[in-house]
Motif scaffolding. Structure first.
Motif, PDB file in Angstrom:
ATOM      1  N   LEU A   1       0.803  -1.219   0.000  1.00 22.07           N
ATOM      2  CA  LEU A   1       0.000   0.000   0.000  1.00 22.07           C
ATOM      3  C   LEU A   1       0.839   1.272   0.000  1.00 22.07           C
ATOM      4  N   LYS A   2       2.151   1.150  -0.222  1.00 23.63           N
ATOM      5  CA  LYS A   2       3.014   2.318  -0.318  1.00 23.63           C
ATOM      6  C   LYS A   2       3.195   2.724  -1.773  1.00 23.63           C
ATOM      7  N   ALA A   3       3.480   3.999  -1.994  1.00 21.51           N
ATOM      8  CA  ALA A   3       3.614   4.531  -3.349  1.00 21.51           C
ATOM      9  C   ALA A   3       4.731   3.830  -4.105  1.00 21.51           C
ATOM     10  N   ILE A   4       4.501   3.583  -5.396  1.00 21.86           N
ATOM     11  CA  ILE A   4       5.547   2.997  -6.234  1.00 21.86           C
ATOM     12  C   ILE A   4       6.375   4.072  -6.928  1.00 21.86           C
ATOM     13  N   GLY A   5       5.945   5.324  -6.800  1.00 21.04           N
ATOM     14  CA  GLY A   5       6.682   6.438  -7.382  1.00 21.04           C
ATOM     15  C   GLY A   5       6.974   7.494  -6.334  1.00 21.04           C
ATOM     16  N   TYR A   6       7.467   8.615  -6.788  1.00 24.28           N
ATOM     17  CA  TYR A   6       7.836   9.734  -5.917  1.00 24.28           C
ATOM     18  C   TYR A   6       6.708  10.063  -4.947  1.00 24.28           C
ATOM     19  N   PHE A   7       7.066  10.208  -3.681  1.00 23.66           N
ATOM     20  CA  PHE A   7       6.041  10.515  -2.676  1.00 23.66           C
ATOM     21  C   PHE A   7       6.683  11.302  -1.551  1.00 23.66           C
ATOM     22  N   VAL A   8       6.142  12.496  -1.316  1.00 22.25           N
ATOM     23  CA  VAL A   8       6.632  13.380  -0.259  1.00 22.25           C
ATOM     24  C   VAL A   8       5.475  13.707   0.670  1.00 22.25           C
ATOM     25  N   GLN A   9       5.715  13.532   1.969  1.00 19.35           N
ATOM     26  CA  GLN A   9       4.719  13.838   2.992  1.00 19.35           C
ATOM     27  C   GLN A   9       5.357  14.746   4.031  1.00 19.35           C
ATOM     28  N   ASN A  10       4.740  15.904   4.260  1.00 21.75           N
ATOM     29  CA  ASN A  10       5.272  16.868   5.237  1.00 21.75           C
ATOM     30  C   ASN A  10       6.743  17.170   4.982  1.00 21.75           C
TER      31      ASN A  10
ATOM     32  N   ALA B   1     -18.923  17.111   3.393  1.00 24.56           N
ATOM     33  CA  ALA B   1     -20.064  18.008   3.250  1.00 24.56           C
ATOM     34  C   ALA B   1     -21.262  17.312   2.626  1.00 24.56           C
ATOM     35  N   LYS B   2     -21.002  16.218   1.899  1.00 24.02           N
ATOM     36  CA  LYS B   2     -22.091  15.458   1.278  1.00 24.02           C
ATOM     37  C   LYS B   2     -22.205  14.051   1.851  1.00 24.02           C
ATOM     38  N   ASP B   3     -21.494  13.786   2.936  1.00 28.60           N
ATOM     39  CA  ASP B   3     -21.493  12.456   3.548  1.00 28.60           C
ATOM     40  C   ASP B   3     -21.156  11.366   2.548  1.00 28.60           C
ATOM     41  N   ARG B   4     -20.257  11.669   1.651  1.00 23.66           N
ATOM     42  CA  ARG B   4     -19.786  10.658   0.705  1.00 23.66           C
ATOM     43  C   ARG B   4     -18.488  10.048   1.224  1.00 23.66           C
ATOM     44  N   MET B   5     -18.470   8.750   1.319  1.00 21.01           N
ATOM     45  CA  MET B   5     -17.284   8.025   1.754  1.00 21.01           C
ATOM     46  C   MET B   5     -17.155   6.773   0.899  1.00 21.01           C
ATOM     47  N   ASP B   6     -16.255   6.808  -0.090  1.00 20.36           N
ATOM     48  CA  ASP B   6     -16.034   5.656  -0.958  1.00 20.36           C
ATOM     49  C   ASP B   6     -15.171   4.618  -0.244  1.00 20.36           C
ATOM     50  N   ASN B   7     -15.340   3.375  -0.659  1.00 18.65           N
ATOM     51  CA  ASN B   7     -14.736   2.269   0.076  1.00 18.65           C
ATOM     52  C   ASN B   7     -13.631   1.543  -0.679  1.00 18.65           C
ATOM     53  N   GLY B   8     -13.094   2.143  -1.732  1.00 15.57           N
ATOM     54  CA  GLY B   8     -12.051   1.481  -2.510  1.00 15.57           C
ATOM     55  C   GLY B   8     -10.769   1.304  -1.721  1.00 15.57           C
ATOM     56  N   ARG B   9      -9.984   0.265  -2.094  1.00 15.73           N
ATOM     57  CA  ARG B   9      -8.687   0.056  -1.475  1.00 15.73           C
ATOM     58  C   ARG B   9      -7.711   1.096  -2.009  1.00 15.73           C
ATOM     59  N   VAL B  10      -7.075   1.827  -1.116  1.00 16.57           N
ATOM     60  CA  VAL B  10      -6.152   2.887  -1.499  1.00 16.57           C
ATOM     61  C   VAL B  10      -4.878   2.765  -0.676  1.00 16.57           C
ATOM     62  N   GLY B  11      -3.884   3.555  -1.033  1.00 13.75           N
ATOM     63  CA  GLY B  11      -2.637   3.645  -0.283  1.00 13.75           C
ATOM     64  C   GLY B  11      -2.322   5.104  -0.020  1.00 13.75           C
ATOM     65  N   PRO B  12      -1.578   5.771  -0.932  1.00 15.32           N
ATOM     66  CA  PRO B  12      -1.316   7.205  -0.792  1.00 15.32           C
ATOM     67  C   PRO B  12      -2.613   8.018  -0.938  1.00 15.32           C
ATOM     68  N   LEU B  13      -2.692   9.110  -0.196  1.00 16.00           N
ATOM     69  CA  LEU B  13      -3.876   9.968  -0.207  1.00 16.00           C
ATOM     70  C   LEU B  13      -3.483  11.423  -0.437  1.00 16.00           C
ATOM     71  N   LEU B  14      -4.378  12.173  -1.056  1.00 12.27           N
ATOM     72  CA  LEU B  14      -4.289  13.621  -1.152  1.00 12.27           C
ATOM     73  C   LEU B  14      -5.385  14.210  -0.280  1.00 12.27           C
ATOM     74  N   VAL B  15      -4.989  15.044   0.672  1.00 12.42           N
ATOM     75  CA  VAL B  15      -5.909  15.582   1.670  1.00 12.42           C
ATOM     76  C   VAL B  15      -6.030  17.084   1.460  1.00 12.42           C
ATOM     77  N   VAL B  16      -7.247  17.545   1.191  1.00 15.08           N
ATOM     78  CA  VAL B  16      -7.507  18.972   0.984  1.00 15.08           C
ATOM     79  C   VAL B  16      -8.262  19.484   2.200  1.00 15.08           C
TER      80      VAL B  16
END
Length: 273
Positions: free
Chosen positions: A116-125, A254-269
């Motif tokens: 579940l870790k990025a296979i490409g460039y990934f920068v966090q904080n 704001a719309k109570d939407r929560m998708d359930n797909g399997r993910v790893g890296p996230l973009l948080v706005v």
């Protein structure tokens, strides 16, 4: 308080048992392949006092969800979905304990491996967790040119990976690599057909000339060419990057939407205070 209670209720009601680890989906490569069976993302719309940053649009007969991050009112960061525990590898698991009132929206950030870790460039904080991946290989990630979405202090950009490698010397506050590029300097990726046979749920990101970041998830199967045209022709983003396929996921509190797909890296706005 109401928003926190609503999120807690949503998490308790929708909790499910752990799923086996491993590659979560079959990622389609670009080419003459049959249409794939895709699961439509969950979508529940509930009116709240906070307006959503996301709207529904139709483009060439396909319904899309379009979310806009404005550097004047939003910040963008990266995160990693939990790799263990209940609902591991989902936005839902990451959201547990977060202040939903501060979140504008969250999407998957790019492609990842079995861990579940990025296979490409990934920068966090401002910390580089994965170096830029310039290797050749199979699958959409390696369909060159691929690219990087990154930013620092509200200046957000999408560049193809080679241009990023040559021109970006300072490490950004956040960054994620994926592929292929959808739009490169106003032109569609050279390998895309106008409306090719490969269809899937897809999501991507582009930045317009005013500096706004546009995040798009298709609610129906869509071809690469059609998806890229939406960024170029409707959103006017000179550069845009494909993030992923059938795992494409969105949390829009704001719309109570929560998708359930399997993910790893996230973009948080998030909303600025």
């Amino acid at each position: 308080m109401k928003r926190a209670l609503a999120l807690t209720t949503l998490l308790l009601v929708a909790a499910c048992s752990d799923q086996p680890a491993g590659e979560p989906v079959v990622r389609a490569s670009l080419g003459d392949e049959p249409n794939q069976a895709v699961a439509a993302p969950s979508l529940e719309v509930v009116t709240t006092e906070v307006p959503s940053a996301c709207t529904s649009k139709s483009f060439e007969g396909v319904v899309l969800t379009h979310c806009v991050a404005d550097p004047e009112v939003h910040t963008i960061s990266t995160a990693l979905a939990p790799s263990s525990g209940e609902n591991f590898g989902t936005i839902r698991a990451w959201a547990n304990g977060q202040d939903a009132s501060a979140i504008a929206f969250v999407t998957n950030a790019g492609m990842y491996g079995d861990d579940l870790k990025a296979i490409g460039y990934f920068v966090q904080n401002s910390e580089r967790l994965q170096e830029l991946n310039r290797a050749d290989g199979p699958g959409n990630f390696h369909l060159k040119p691929n690219g990087v979405f990154f930013g620092t202090n509200g200046r957000w950009r999408v560049l193809d990976s080679e241009t990023f490698y040559r021109t970006v010397g300072d490490r950004p506050q956040f960054g994620t690599q994926s592929g292929p590029m959808l739009v490169i300097d106003g032109e569609l990726h050279p390998e895309f057909q106008e409306n090719g046979p490969s269809r899937a749920i897809r999501n991507g990101v582009g930045v317009d000339e005013d500096g706004n970041a546009h995040f798009v998830i298709s609610e129906e199967a869509i071809s690469f060419g059609q998806f890229a045209r939406f960024f170029r022709d409707e959103l006017k983003t000179p550069n845009a990057l494909f993030l992923d396929g059938n795992v494409s996921s969105l949390w829009d509190p704001a719309k109570d939407r929560m998708d359930n797909g399997r993910v790893g890296p996230l973009l948080v706005v998030t909303r600025k205070e």
